[in-house]
Design a protein around this motif. Structure first.
Motif, PDB file in Angstrom:
ATOM      1  N   PRO A  27      14.569   2.273 -17.065  1.00 50.54           N
ATOM      2  CA  PRO A  27      15.034   3.464 -17.772  1.00 50.54           C
ATOM      3  C   PRO A  27      15.013   4.731 -16.931  1.00 50.54           C
ATOM      4  O   PRO A  27      15.753   5.675 -17.200  1.00 50.54           O
ATOM      5  N   LEU A  28      14.166   4.740 -15.878  1.00 47.21           N
ATOM      6  CA  LEU A  28      14.054   5.932 -15.050  1.00 47.21           C
ATOM      7  C   LEU A  28      14.896   5.875 -13.787  1.00 47.21           C
ATOM      8  O   LEU A  28      14.922   6.841 -13.021  1.00 47.21           O
ATOM      9  N   VAL A  37      18.069   6.045 -19.341  1.00 47.13           N
ATOM     10  CA  VAL A  37      17.767   6.319 -20.744  1.00 47.13           C
ATOM     11  C   VAL A  37      18.557   7.522 -21.242  1.00 47.13           C
ATOM     12  O   VAL A  37      19.037   7.531 -22.392  1.00 47.13           O
ATOM     13  N   VAL A  56      11.006   2.484 -26.647  1.00 45.31           N
ATOM     14  CA  VAL A  56      10.389   2.588 -25.325  1.00 45.31           C
ATOM     15  C   VAL A  56       9.037   1.881 -25.324  1.00 45.31           C
ATOM     16  O   VAL A  56       8.458   1.592 -26.369  1.00 45.31           O
ATOM     17  N   THR A  63       9.909   8.233 -20.051  1.00 46.57           N
ATOM     18  CA  THR A  63      11.112   7.728 -20.720  1.00 46.57           C
ATOM     19  C   THR A  63      11.243   8.321 -22.112  1.00 46.57           C
ATOM     20  O   THR A  63      12.337   8.727 -22.525  1.00 46.57           O
TER      21      THR A  63
END
Length: 205
Positions: A27-28, A37, A56, A63
């Protein structure tokens, strides 16, 4: 029965995976400065979703913060061994009572275009399908839109193939829409996948 043309459709962004094959938090990862994200939330909202729930991992504050800033409501999956279907169940329980459908997008399918989401929503509202999904060159991709009538099936504990189990069980009520969007079938699971999309500038946020 045809869904109302204004029937609310909400987005679900699945971002609680372990990223074990990637070796760093998916997600990052970022494309030109926009994390996956953030990008997934934006694509769902720009595509016409009435809201987005991002699921998450526990203690993944970075996130969660980015998801909220992008406009999503955050739900935490605190089970480190959870599967994607478990995150979907959590999200479905948090959807508003008037949600007619959910457009489900894994965070590691980052190249989907908002116009594709819009086409899925329009097709759902204009027809009677319980499942609407995009295909590219005949291959199914993401996001997948599930009508509320299937939420109970998706919440079942016995889903040996995850959400695909429900799609297969309702093949007669599934509408596939061919789109000119290769992003629906491009998932990013490993460093090799990153190398495959070498024309994109990837950074770690």
């Amino acid at each position: 029965m045809t869904a109302a043309l204004s029937a609310p459709v909400h987005g679900v962004l699945l971002a609680a995976g372990r990223s074990s094959r990637m070796g760093r938090s998916k997600p990052l990862l970022a494309i030109d400065g926009e994390t996956l994200v953030e990008r997934g939330t934006r694509v769902l909202l720009e595509g016409g979703c009435d809201g987005v729930i991002a699921v998450v991992r526990a203690e993944d504050d970075a996130t969660a913060s980015l998801a909220r800033a992008a406009g999503a409501r955050v739900v935490v999956n605190d089970d480190p061994q959870a599967q994607q279907a478990d995150s979907l169940r959590l999200a479905l329980r948090e959807l508003p009572g008037d949600a007619a459908a959910a457009a489900v997008l894994p965070v590691d399918v980052p190249f989907v275009q908002p116009a594709t989401v819009a086409r899925l929503i329009a097709a759902f509202r204009a027809g009677t399908a319980l499942v609407v999904r995009p295909t590219y060159r005949g291959e199914p991709g993401h996001p997948t839109l599930f009508a509320r009538a299937l939420f109970a099936d998706l919440a079942a504990r016995e889903l040996p193939h995850g959400a695909r189990t429900v799609i297969e069980a309702h093949a007669a009520d599934t509408l596939d829409i061919e789109v000119d969007d290769p992003g629906v079938a491009q998932d990013v699971d490993t460093p090799e996948d990153l190398a495959r999309y070498g024309d994109v500038r990837w950074t770690t946020s």
